[in-house]
Design a protein around this motif. Structure first.
Motif, PDB file in Angstrom:
ATOM      1  N   MET A  83       0.842  -1.191   0.000  1.00 22.58           N
ATOM      2  CA  MET A  83       0.000   0.000   0.000  1.00 22.58           C
ATOM      3  C   MET A  83       0.881   1.246   0.000  1.00 22.58           C
ATOM      4  O   MET A  83       1.679   1.431   0.937  1.00 22.58           O
ATOM      5  CB  MET A  83      -0.913  -0.003   1.230  1.00 22.58           C
ATOM      6  CG  MET A  83      -1.736  -1.278   1.371  1.00 22.58           C
ATOM      7  SD  MET A  83      -2.947  -1.209   2.706  1.00 22.58           S
ATOM      8  CE  MET A  83      -1.866  -1.025   4.127  1.00 22.58           C
ATOM      9  N   ASN A  84       0.765   2.041  -1.028  1.00 19.71           N
ATOM     10  CA  ASN A  84       1.538   3.266  -1.158  1.00 19.71           C
ATOM     11  C   ASN A  84       0.610   4.478  -1.199  1.00 19.71           C
ATOM     12  O   ASN A  84      -0.595   4.343  -1.427  1.00 19.71           O
ATOM     13  CB  ASN A  84       2.390   3.215  -2.432  1.00 19.71           C
ATOM     14  CG  ASN A  84       3.386   2.078  -2.419  1.00 19.71           C
ATOM     15  OD1 ASN A  84       4.101   1.876  -1.444  1.00 19.71           O
ATOM     16  ND2 ASN A  84       3.442   1.315  -3.497  1.00 19.71           N
ATOM     17  N   SER A  85       1.197   5.650  -1.007  1.00 16.83           N
ATOM     18  CA  SER A  85       0.426   6.908  -1.041  1.00 16.83           C
ATOM     19  C   SER A  85      -0.820   6.802  -0.179  1.00 16.83           C
ATOM     20  O   SER A  85      -1.929   7.152  -0.613  1.00 16.83           O
ATOM     21  CB  SER A  85       0.055   7.249  -2.494  1.00 16.83           C
ATOM     22  OG  SER A  85       1.207   7.358  -3.301  1.00 16.83           O
ATOM     23  N   LEU A  86      -0.645   6.323   1.020  1.00 20.11           N
ATOM     24  CA  LEU A  86      -1.788   6.074   1.894  1.00 20.11           C
ATOM     25  C   LEU A  86      -2.492   7.371   2.272  1.00 20.11           C
ATOM     26  O   LEU A  86      -1.867   8.431   2.436  1.00 20.11           O
ATOM     27  CB  LEU A  86      -1.349   5.326   3.147  1.00 20.11           C
ATOM     28  CG  LEU A  86      -1.103   3.830   2.924  1.00 20.11           C
ATOM     29  CD1 LEU A  86      -0.265   3.233   4.035  1.00 20.11           C
ATOM     30  CD2 LEU A  86      -2.428   3.094   2.793  1.00 20.11           C
ATOM     31  N   LYS A  87      -3.812   7.254   2.404  1.00 22.21           N
ATOM     32  CA  LYS A  87      -4.660   8.385   2.738  1.00 22.21           C
ATOM     33  C   LYS A  87      -5.398   8.102   4.047  1.00 22.21           C
ATOM     34  O   LYS A  87      -5.594   6.931   4.399  1.00 22.21           O
ATOM     35  CB  LYS A  87      -5.693   8.609   1.630  1.00 22.21           C
ATOM     36  CG  LYS A  87      -5.109   8.786   0.250  1.00 22.21           C
ATOM     37  CD  LYS A  87      -6.211   8.872  -0.800  1.00 22.21           C
ATOM     38  CE  LYS A  87      -5.653   9.028  -2.203  1.00 22.21           C
ATOM     39  NZ  LYS A  87      -6.724   9.110  -3.227  1.00 22.21           N
ATOM     40  N   PRO A  88      -5.837   9.126   4.746  1.00 20.52           N
ATOM     41  CA  PRO A  88      -6.591   8.884   5.984  1.00 20.52           C
ATOM     42  C   PRO A  88      -7.807   7.983   5.764  1.00 20.52           C
ATOM     43  O   PRO A  88      -8.149   7.193   6.649  1.00 20.52           O
ATOM     44  CB  PRO A  88      -7.005  10.298   6.405  1.00 20.52           C
ATOM     45  CG  PRO A  88      -5.917  11.172   5.878  1.00 20.52           C
ATOM     46  CD  PRO A  88      -5.540  10.558   4.555  1.00 20.52           C
ATOM     47  N   GLU A  89      -8.420   8.057   4.596  1.00 24.16           N
ATOM     48  CA  GLU A  89      -9.596   7.219   4.326  1.00 24.16           C
ATOM     49  C   GLU A  89      -9.240   5.753   4.115  1.00 24.16           C
ATOM     50  O   GLU A  89     -10.127   4.910   3.980  1.00 24.16           O
ATOM     51  CB  GLU A  89     -10.385   7.748   3.118  1.00 24.16           C
ATOM     52  CG  GLU A  89      -9.556   8.004   1.882  1.00 24.16           C
ATOM     53  CD  GLU A  89      -9.145   9.468   1.752  1.00 24.16           C
ATOM     54  OE1 GLU A  89      -8.721  10.064   2.780  1.00 24.16           O
ATOM     55  OE2 GLU A  89      -9.222   9.992   0.622  1.00 24.16           O
TER      56      GLU A  89
END
Length: 122
Positions: A83-89
């Motif tokens: 998982m890359n460029s993870l976002k709060p969502e």
């Protein structure tokens, strides 16, 4: 062994990366598709990604396409979710399991495990 074991979750800042692991028996990896699912706080479970056992076909939810990569390592009896460029969502409990891979996403075909918590927060 009907239940798979997830690991690799943690706390990461937005934009960061994590690799989740799903440990399974050789019999399961050779004969079943494996799906990754997640459950965000206060929401239902959703299918995130799926990899077939036969032709290696892949599925990604629109929300993770281009950021997440599913792969399998038969020698290590494991399936991974990079998982890359993870976002709060992306925050939630992530589960893996035997699945039916469809064009609409994975459908759990096994038992739910404990999952691994992923928290994306600054």
């Amino acid at each position: 062994q009907l239940q798979l074991a997830e690991s690799g979750g943690g706390l990461v800042q937005p934009g960061g990366s994590l690799r989740l692991s799903c440990a399974a028996s050789e019999r399961i990896l050779n004969n079943f598709a494996i799906g990754w699912f997640r459950q965000a706080p206060g929401k239902g479970r959703e299918g995130v990604s799926c990899i077939s056992s036969s032709d290696g076909s892949l599925y990604y939810a629109e929300s993770v396409k281009g950021r997440f990569t599913i792969s399998r390592d038969n020698a290590k009896n494991a399936v991974y979710l990079e998982m890359n460029s993870l976002k709060p969502e992306d925050t939630g409990v992530y589960y893996c399991g035997r699945a039916l891979c469809s064009s609409h996403g994975p459908i759990m075909a096994g038992s739910w495990g404990w999952g691994t918590q992923v928290t994306v927060s600054s």
